[in-house]
Scaffold this motif. Sequence first.
Motif, PDB file in Angstrom:
ATOM      1  N   VAL A  44       0.570  12.605   0.724  1.00 46.86           N
ATOM      2  CA  VAL A  44      -0.865  12.367   0.807  1.00 46.86           C
ATOM      3  C   VAL A  44      -1.339  11.969  -0.583  1.00 46.86           C
ATOM      4  O   VAL A  44      -1.027  12.644  -1.569  1.00 46.86           O
ATOM      5  CB  VAL A  44      -1.625  13.616   1.308  1.00 46.86           C
ATOM      6  N   HIS A  45      -2.060  10.867  -0.650  1.00 53.29           N
ATOM      7  CA  HIS A  45      -2.605  10.394  -1.928  1.00 53.29           C
ATOM      8  C   HIS A  45      -3.471  11.491  -2.541  1.00 53.29           C
ATOM      9  O   HIS A  45      -4.163  12.218  -1.821  1.00 53.29           O
ATOM     10  CB  HIS A  45      -3.433   9.126  -1.698  1.00 53.29           C
ATOM     11  N   ARG A  46      -3.448  11.599  -3.846  1.00 57.37           N
ATOM     12  CA  ARG A  46      -4.245  12.639  -4.511  1.00 57.37           C
ATOM     13  C   ARG A  46      -5.723  12.535  -4.150  1.00 57.37           C
ATOM     14  O   ARG A  46      -6.416  13.548  -4.064  1.00 57.37           O
ATOM     15  CB  ARG A  46      -4.043  12.576  -6.030  1.00 57.37           C
ATOM     16  N   ASP A  47      -6.226  11.331  -3.884  1.00 60.28           N
ATOM     17  CA  ASP A  47      -7.628  11.150  -3.487  1.00 60.28           C
ATOM     18  C   ASP A  47      -7.915  11.695  -2.091  1.00 60.28           C
ATOM     19  O   ASP A  47      -9.071  11.914  -1.746  1.00 60.28           O
ATOM     20  CB  ASP A  47      -8.018   9.663  -3.488  1.00 60.28           C
ATOM     21  N   GLY A  48      -6.872  11.884  -1.277  1.00 61.52           N
ATOM     22  CA  GLY A  48      -7.065  12.325   0.096  1.00 61.52           C
ATOM     23  C   GLY A  48      -6.694  13.766   0.356  1.00 61.52           C
ATOM     24  O   GLY A  48      -6.776  14.241   1.495  1.00 61.52           O
ATOM     25  N   ARG A  49      -6.288  14.482  -0.670  1.00 58.77           N
ATOM     26  CA  ARG A  49      -5.844  15.866  -0.471  1.00 58.77           C
ATOM     27  C   ARG A  49      -7.027  16.792  -0.192  1.00 58.77           C
ATOM     28  O   ARG A  49      -8.148  16.521  -0.577  1.00 58.77           O
ATOM     29  CB  ARG A  49      -5.044  16.339  -1.675  1.00 58.77           C
ATOM     30  N   GLY A  50      -6.724  17.874   0.517  1.00 58.74           N
ATOM     31  CA  GLY A  50      -7.744  18.851   0.834  1.00 58.74           C
ATOM     32  C   GLY A  50      -8.600  18.473   2.039  1.00 58.74           C
ATOM     33  O   GLY A  50      -9.584  19.132   2.341  1.00 58.74           O
ATOM     34  N   GLU A  75       0.825  -1.215   0.000  1.00 57.34           N
ATOM     35  CA  GLU A  75       0.000   0.000   0.000  1.00 57.34           C
ATOM     36  C   GLU A  75       0.856   1.261   0.000  1.00 57.34           C
ATOM     37  O   GLU A  75       0.524   2.242  -0.664  1.00 57.34           O
ATOM     38  CB  GLU A  75      -0.903   0.027   1.238  1.00 57.34           C
ATOM     39  N   LEU A  76       1.937   1.233   0.768  1.00 56.56           N
ATOM     40  CA  LEU A  76       2.829   2.402   0.803  1.00 56.56           C
ATOM     41  C   LEU A  76       3.510   2.602  -0.554  1.00 56.56           C
ATOM     42  O   LEU A  76       3.735   3.739  -0.977  1.00 56.56           O
ATOM     43  CB  LEU A  76       3.855   2.253   1.918  1.00 56.56           C
ATOM     44  N   ALA A  77       3.815   1.511  -1.240  1.00 56.57           N
ATOM     45  CA  ALA A  77       4.384   1.618  -2.593  1.00 56.57           C
ATOM     46  C   ALA A  77       3.390   2.293  -3.527  1.00 56.57           C
ATOM     47  O   ALA A  77       3.773   3.162  -4.328  1.00 56.57           O
ATOM     48  CB  ALA A  77       4.768   0.236  -3.113  1.00 56.57           C
ATOM     49  N   GLU A  78       2.118   1.933  -3.427  1.00 55.20           N
ATOM     50  CA  GLU A  78       1.087   2.572  -4.260  1.00 55.20           C
ATOM     51  C   GLU A  78       0.973   4.057  -3.946  1.00 55.20           C
ATOM     52  O   GLU A  78       0.802   4.878  -4.840  1.00 55.20           O
ATOM     53  CB  GLU A  78      -0.258   1.867  -4.086  1.00 55.20           C
ATOM     54  N   LEU A  79       1.063   4.412  -2.669  1.00 58.77           N
ATOM     55  CA  LEU A  79       1.034   5.820  -2.272  1.00 58.77           C
ATOM     56  C   LEU A  79       2.233   6.565  -2.858  1.00 58.77           C
ATOM     57  O   LEU A  79       2.094   7.666  -3.390  1.00 58.77           O
ATOM     58  CB  LEU A  79       1.030   5.935  -0.744  1.00 58.77           C
ATOM     59  N   LEU A  80       3.404   5.963  -2.779  1.00 59.25           N
ATOM     60  CA  LEU A  80       4.613   6.574  -3.334  1.00 59.25           C
ATOM     61  C   LEU A  80       4.472   6.781  -4.842  1.00 59.25           C
ATOM     62  O   LEU A  80       4.791   7.849  -5.367  1.00 59.25           O
ATOM     63  CB  LEU A  80       5.831   5.706  -3.003  1.00 59.25           C
ATOM     64  N   ILE A  81       3.970   5.787  -5.533  1.00 63.05           N
ATOM     65  CA  ILE A  81       3.769   5.891  -6.991  1.00 63.05           C
ATOM     66  C   ILE A  81       2.785   7.010  -7.313  1.00 63.05           C
ATOM     67  O   ILE A  81       3.022   7.832  -8.202  1.00 63.05           O
ATOM     68  CB  ILE A  81       3.297   4.541  -7.571  1.00 63.05           C
ATOM     69  N   ASP A  82       1.678   7.079  -6.577  1.00 57.54           N
ATOM     70  CA  ASP A  82       0.690   8.132  -6.805  1.00 57.54           C
ATOM     71  C   ASP A  82       1.296   9.508  -6.556  1.00 57.54           C
ATOM     72  O   ASP A  82       1.033  10.453  -7.314  1.00 57.54           O
ATOM     73  CB  ASP A  82      -0.527   7.937  -5.890  1.00 57.54           C
ATOM     74  N   ARG A 137      -7.668   1.532   3.686  1.00 62.54           N
ATOM     75  CA  ARG A 137      -6.732   2.160   2.746  1.00 62.54           C
ATOM     76  C   ARG A 137      -5.797   3.142   3.439  1.00 62.54           C
ATOM     77  O   ARG A 137      -6.214   3.917   4.290  1.00 62.54           O
ATOM     78  CB  ARG A 137      -7.553   2.904   1.708  1.00 62.54           C
ATOM     79  N   ILE A 138      -4.528   3.141   3.041  1.00 57.07           N
ATOM     80  CA  ILE A 138      -3.567   4.149   3.485  1.00 57.07           C
ATOM     81  C   ILE A 138      -3.669   5.348   2.544  1.00 57.07           C
ATOM     82  O   ILE A 138      -3.574   5.190   1.327  1.00 57.07           O
ATOM     83  CB  ILE A 138      -2.130   3.584   3.494  1.00 57.07           C
TER      84      ILE A 138
END
Length: 178
Positions: free
Chosen positions: A96-102, A18-25, A70-71
Amino acid sequence: MTTVSRLDAQRLRASVGELAELLIDTVDGGASIGFLAPLERETAVAWWEERVDAVSAGRLAVWVAHTADRILGTVSLVFPDKPNSRHRAELVKLMVHRDGRGQGLGRGLLTTAEHAAVTAGITLLHLDTETDSPAESLYRSAGWTRLGAIPDYAATPSGELRPTTIFYKRVGATVLGS
């Protein structure tokens, strides 16, 4: 509901995917955090796996902002191992994942790391971030002091050299004469 939790080595190992996916995003979103695009999943996974030993040894602390499934964000503190620098730590990889910003996740992660630093006896934090990035305004509004900028310090994910701004923040009680 989003919660912020500190990961021990075992939980970090279990969260590597999951952290790898966050890093990629984060890299795909244009953040200059040490990687070029496109970032391959194997590279992101390996980078996080390399952090497990540092967490085990107490040289690195990692927090995640997560929902039940989800992280959405992470931040870390790197603790120096030299006797004359144990009062300070470096804040690294606030993502911060783009889906979680703001939603205040970045500020929540930052605040969590700052409070944890104080609890650990840290009195000085420092970090670097891409000059003129959205992160700069977060750090300024959270009371961090801009020290200066280094030109052409790091490349963006697309490879463009950009300046990096150095920030610091005094936290906790500063011990004088020790």
